[in-house]
Design a protein around this motif. Structure first.
Motif, PDB file in Angstrom:
ATOM      1  N   SER A 102       0.808  -1.209   0.000  1.00 16.82           N
ATOM      2  CA  SER A 102       0.000   0.000   0.000  1.00 16.82           C
ATOM      3  C   SER A 102       0.848   1.268   0.000  1.00 16.82           C
ATOM      4  O   SER A 102       0.382   2.320  -0.393  1.00 16.82           O
ATOM      5  CB  SER A 102      -0.974   0.024   1.198  1.00 16.82           C
ATOM      6  OG  SER A 102      -2.088   0.817   0.875  1.00 16.82           O
ATOM      7  N   GLY A 163      -2.214  12.154  -0.562  1.00 15.22           N
ATOM      8  CA  GLY A 163      -3.358  11.412  -1.076  1.00 15.22           C
ATOM      9  C   GLY A 163      -4.637  11.743  -0.332  1.00 15.22           C
ATOM     10  O   GLY A 163      -5.688  11.975  -0.934  1.00 15.22           O
ATOM     11  N   ALA A 164      -4.554  11.762   1.000  1.00 13.72           N
ATOM     12  CA  ALA A 164      -5.762  11.998   1.792  1.00 13.72           C
ATOM     13  C   ALA A 164      -6.360  13.367   1.472  1.00 13.72           C
ATOM     14  O   ALA A 164      -7.580  13.511   1.351  1.00 13.72           O
ATOM     15  CB  ALA A 164      -5.432  11.898   3.284  1.00 13.72           C
ATOM     16  N   ASP A 271      -9.743   6.113  -5.882  1.00 12.19           N
ATOM     17  CA  ASP A 271      -8.530   6.269  -5.077  1.00 12.19           C
ATOM     18  C   ASP A 271      -7.383   5.754  -5.941  1.00 12.19           C
ATOM     19  O   ASP A 271      -7.282   4.550  -6.207  1.00 12.19           O
ATOM     20  CB  ASP A 271      -8.685   5.469  -3.781  1.00 12.19           C
ATOM     21  CG  ASP A 271      -7.448   5.565  -2.879  1.00 12.19           C
ATOM     22  OD1 ASP A 271      -6.338   5.737  -3.409  1.00 12.19           O
ATOM     23  OD2 ASP A 271      -7.607   5.448  -1.649  1.00 12.19           O
ATOM     24  N   ASN A 295      -0.864   9.762  -5.910  1.00 10.45           N
ATOM     25  CA  ASN A 295       0.161  10.001  -4.900  1.00 10.45           C
ATOM     26  C   ASN A 295       1.495  10.126  -5.629  1.00 10.45           C
ATOM     27  O   ASN A 295       2.106   9.109  -5.967  1.00 10.45           O
ATOM     28  CB  ASN A 295       0.200   8.859  -3.886  1.00 10.45           C
ATOM     29  CG  ASN A 295      -1.138   8.643  -3.206  1.00 10.45           C
ATOM     30  OD1 ASN A 295      -2.138   8.382  -3.878  1.00 10.45           O
ATOM     31  ND2 ASN A 295      -1.179   8.750  -1.901  1.00 10.45           N
ATOM     32  N   HIS A 297       4.182  10.789  -4.489  1.00  4.28           N
ATOM     33  CA  HIS A 297       5.217  10.175  -3.655  1.00  4.28           C
ATOM     34  C   HIS A 297       5.156   8.653  -3.674  1.00  4.28           C
ATOM     35  O   HIS A 297       5.984   8.004  -3.050  1.00  4.28           O
ATOM     36  CB  HIS A 297       5.121  10.695  -2.223  1.00  4.28           C
ATOM     37  CG  HIS A 297       3.729  10.644  -1.660  1.00  4.28           C
ATOM     38  ND1 HIS A 297       2.721  11.456  -2.114  1.00  4.28           N
ATOM     39  CD2 HIS A 297       3.173   9.879  -0.706  1.00  4.28           C
ATOM     40  CE1 HIS A 297       1.606  11.202  -1.452  1.00  4.28           C
ATOM     41  NE2 HIS A 297       1.855  10.232  -0.596  1.00  4.28           N
ATOM     42  N   LYS A 298       4.195   8.066  -4.324  1.00  4.95           N
ATOM     43  CA  LYS A 298       4.186   6.605  -4.472  1.00  4.95           C
ATOM     44  C   LYS A 298       4.505   6.259  -5.925  1.00  4.95           C
ATOM     45  O   LYS A 298       5.528   5.669  -6.224  1.00  4.95           O
ATOM     46  CB  LYS A 298       2.825   6.032  -4.068  1.00  4.95           C
ATOM     47  CG  LYS A 298       2.523   6.167  -2.584  1.00  4.95           C
ATOM     48  CD  LYS A 298       1.139   5.602  -2.252  1.00  4.95           C
ATOM     49  CE  LYS A 298       0.852   5.763  -0.760  1.00  4.95           C
ATOM     50  NZ  LYS A 298      -0.555   5.434  -0.440  1.00  4.95           N
TER      51      LYS A 298
HETATM   52  C1  LIG Z   1      -1.392   5.833   0.714  1.00 10.95           C
HETATM   53  C2  LIG Z   1      -2.845   5.655   0.454  1.00 10.95           C
HETATM   54  C3  LIG Z   1      -3.772   6.692   0.703  1.00 10.95           C
HETATM   55  C4  LIG Z   1      -3.414   7.988   1.409  1.00 10.95           C
HETATM   56  O1  LIG Z   1      -2.394   8.698   0.810  1.00 10.95           O
HETATM   57  P1  LIG Z   1      -1.464   9.686   1.681  1.00 10.95           P
HETATM   58  O2  LIG Z   1      -0.576  10.301   0.653  1.00 10.95           O
HETATM   59  O3  LIG Z   1      -0.757   8.831   2.666  1.00 10.95           O
HETATM   60  O4  LIG Z   1      -2.365  10.668   2.337  1.00 10.95           O
HETATM   61  C5  LIG Z   1      -5.081   6.487   0.350  1.00 10.95           C
HETATM   62  N1  LIG Z   1      -5.486   5.321  -0.192  1.00 10.95           N
HETATM   63  C6  LIG Z   1      -4.643   4.299  -0.428  1.00 10.95           C
HETATM   64  C7  LIG Z   1      -5.146   3.029  -1.054  1.00 10.95           C
HETATM   65  C8  LIG Z   1      -3.289   4.424  -0.108  1.00 10.95           C
HETATM   66  O5  LIG Z   1      -2.444   3.412  -0.325  1.00 10.95           O
END
Ligand SMILES: *Cc1c(COP(=O)(O)O)cnc(C)c1O
Length: 518
Positions: A102, A163-164, A271, A295, A297-298
């Motif tokens: 995740s 993300g949030a 999401d 994200n 950062h991901k």
């Molecule tokens: C990481 C994540 C989020 C939240 O993202 P943040 O950048 O940590 O706020 C939301 N949904 C999923 C499925 C995630 O893996």
């Protein structure tokens, strides 16, 4: 002092006063015990050696200091060593595999850092006149172009900080669009959220004033289509769906779900935290998605251990685009400018407002664009493919000892659970703690919540086959050890870390966040 307080490391000849796991100092090999910098404080031992200031009047407008403000006194080498030791206690993707499902902990190419540190990007100030930051605005514009192209969406809001907050941005745009359509406050009250969703999804829906209706999963870990349709009616404002979902599985009915959502006049929020599994391969717009956060950062590297920084741009479909928050970029004849508020004569007043001070995370924008441009479209396709291949390799090599939770291939993360360890007395937590002793950061444990004893492993494309084999072989060894009945090993793990089992409940319930003079 309680059991978790490290032994004192300040100058002391009384080594009998300190204890530790088998050493007189409390150190272990080259793992050094480290106190808080405030505990290392020795008043009068600051690193500077200046004569006392002569009697000159203060020029602080009557704001003379009344007392010491409590910064610790240490010499320069003491400070350097303190922070260097702390940095060595931090596990990072630069130190080894970081398979947190995740979280997408992938290698951050050094080129990203080099670009982010260019003074023209690193030193810009958000309040500089626009004419002096045209290059930075061009970079933001180029990033927006890439995000729109990769997702097939016409608009993107760049300011969300993670993300949030991206979810909040997308859902506020949806609410604003519904309000606008219905000529006042929308009468729609419900948001549908699958039960496997990340906790931020239902939290966002509630923060936007909706109630959450949970959709159950079927026995293949996907949205139960019949249950979903049964909950869908004109009271629904939106569905919030993760794809690939938090079980690491692609939702094969996504196009049908989008169609059904649109048929009742609702919106489809996706999401997009798992975009790294499909980037370059599928355009979310083609799946019928109306809003999705990415994200940076991901999916696009950039380090994000320890809670930050993040960046969560939200791509928006045509009907939602006018409701995107301020600020947004517009092209004039010869430059770029930011529309900052409804007072701007070009604004049509439909933006839902402002989400955040300034314009977003500039350093993250630079890193993400650097990652995209250095990979190219074909390279991003390859990264997504390799992430999926690596996860499936982990799944294939563990399945005889640790059956995957759901049958069939996975996307970018492999989901297991501790069912097969039922008779050993060892649970997910024990395996994770024992992995630390083996030199690996544990995988994500007990998430998604719908799977009892979940172990979620996301290797990302970063890991080579050799690195994956080392990790898998260690994990296989641990599972065999558990099955051989060595429960005690797992109950007491980790054995070799500076701290053993911490009282995590106590730490979460009663965190000690401030140092107080003892
Ligand atoms: C990481 C994540 C989020 C939240 O993202 P943040 O950048 O940590 O706020 C939301 N949904 C999923 C499925 C995630 O893996």
């Amino acid at each position: 002092m309680n059991a978790m307080t490290p032994p004192p490391t300040s100058a002391s000849d009384d080594i009998s006063a300190v204890g530790g796991p088998g050493t007189v100092s409390g150190h272990r090999g080259l793992q050094l015990e480290e106190a808080l910098i405030f505990e290392l404080d020795r008043p009068g031992h600051a690193g500077v050696d200046l004569p006392p200031v002569p009697d000159v009047p203060l020029r602080l407008g009557g704001l003379a200091p009344r007392a010491r403000i409590g910064l610790p006194d240490l010499s320069e080498p003491e400070v350097v060593r303190h922070y260097t030791r702390l940095s060595q206690k931090n596990y990072a993707i630069d130190a080894g595999i970081y398979p947190l499902g995740s979280c997408t902990m992938k290698h951050n190419p050094r080129l990203n850092e080099k670009m982010a540190r260019l003074p023209g990007f690193a030193d810009v100030h958000p309040m500089q006149p626009e004419s002096t930051v045209q290059g930075a605005l061009q970079l933001i514009d180029a990033l927006a172009h890439w995000l729109k192209t990769l997702t097939g969406m016409p608009a993107v809001a760049l300011s969300p900080a993670a993300g949030a907050q991206g979810e909040l941005c997308g859902m506020m745009a949806i609410r604003a669009a519904l309000d606008h359509r219905e000529g006042g406050k929308t009468a729609r009250r419900r948001v549908l959220v699958p039960e496997s969703a990340h906790g931020t999804n239902p939290a966002t829906a509630v923060a936007c004033g909706f109630t959450v209706a949970t959709i159950p999963a079927n026995d293949r870990g996907r949205v139960d289509l019949e249950a979903f349709k049964a909950k869908l009616d004109g009271d629904v404002a939106a569905i919030m769906l993760t794809n690939p979902n938090t079980c690491g599985l692609f939702e094969p009915d996504i196009v049908e779900i989008a169609q059904a959502v649109h048929d009742v006049g609702a919106f489809f929020y996706c999401d997009g935290a798992n975009f790294n599994a499909i980037v370059g391969r599928v355009r979310p717009a083609d799946l019928g998605i109306d809003a999705m956060h990415i994200n940076l950062h991901k999916t696009f590297s950039t380090p994000h251990g320890g809670g930050g920084p993040g960046s969560g741009p939200v791509v928006l479909s045509e009907p939602l685009a006018p409701f995107a928050p301020y600020p947004y970029l517009v092209h004039t004849a010869d430059s770029l400018r930011l529309v900052e508020s409804a007072a701007d004569p070009t604004a049509d007043g439909r933006a839902f407002g402002r989400l955040k001070g300034f314009h977003g995370q500039m350093g993250m924008f630079v890193r993400a664009l650097s990652y995209m441009m250095s990979h190219g479209a074909d390279g991003l396709y390859q990264a997504a493919s390799d992430a999926v291949l690596n996860a499936n390799y982990v799944m294939a090599r563990l399945r005889d000892l640790l059956p995957p939770t759901f049958e069939g291939p996975c996307m970018h993360e492999a989901l297991f659970d501790d069912r097969s360890l039922k008779d050993t007395g060892v649970e997910t937590l024990g395996i994770a703690k024992a992995l630390i002793d083996e030199g690996f950061h544990p995988f994500t444990v007990y998430f998604p919540l719908v799977v009892h004893g979940a172990m979620l492993i996301e290797p990302t494309e970063t890991e080579s086959k050799r690195s994956l084999d080392r990790f898998i072989n260690s994990l296989r060894g641990l599972i065999l050890r558990a099955k051989a009945g060595d429960t005690a090993h797992f109950d007491a793990a980790p054995h070799f870390t500076p701290r053993r089992r911490l009282d995590e409940t106590q730490a979460a319930r009663k965190p000690v966040l401030r140092w107080k003079q003892g």
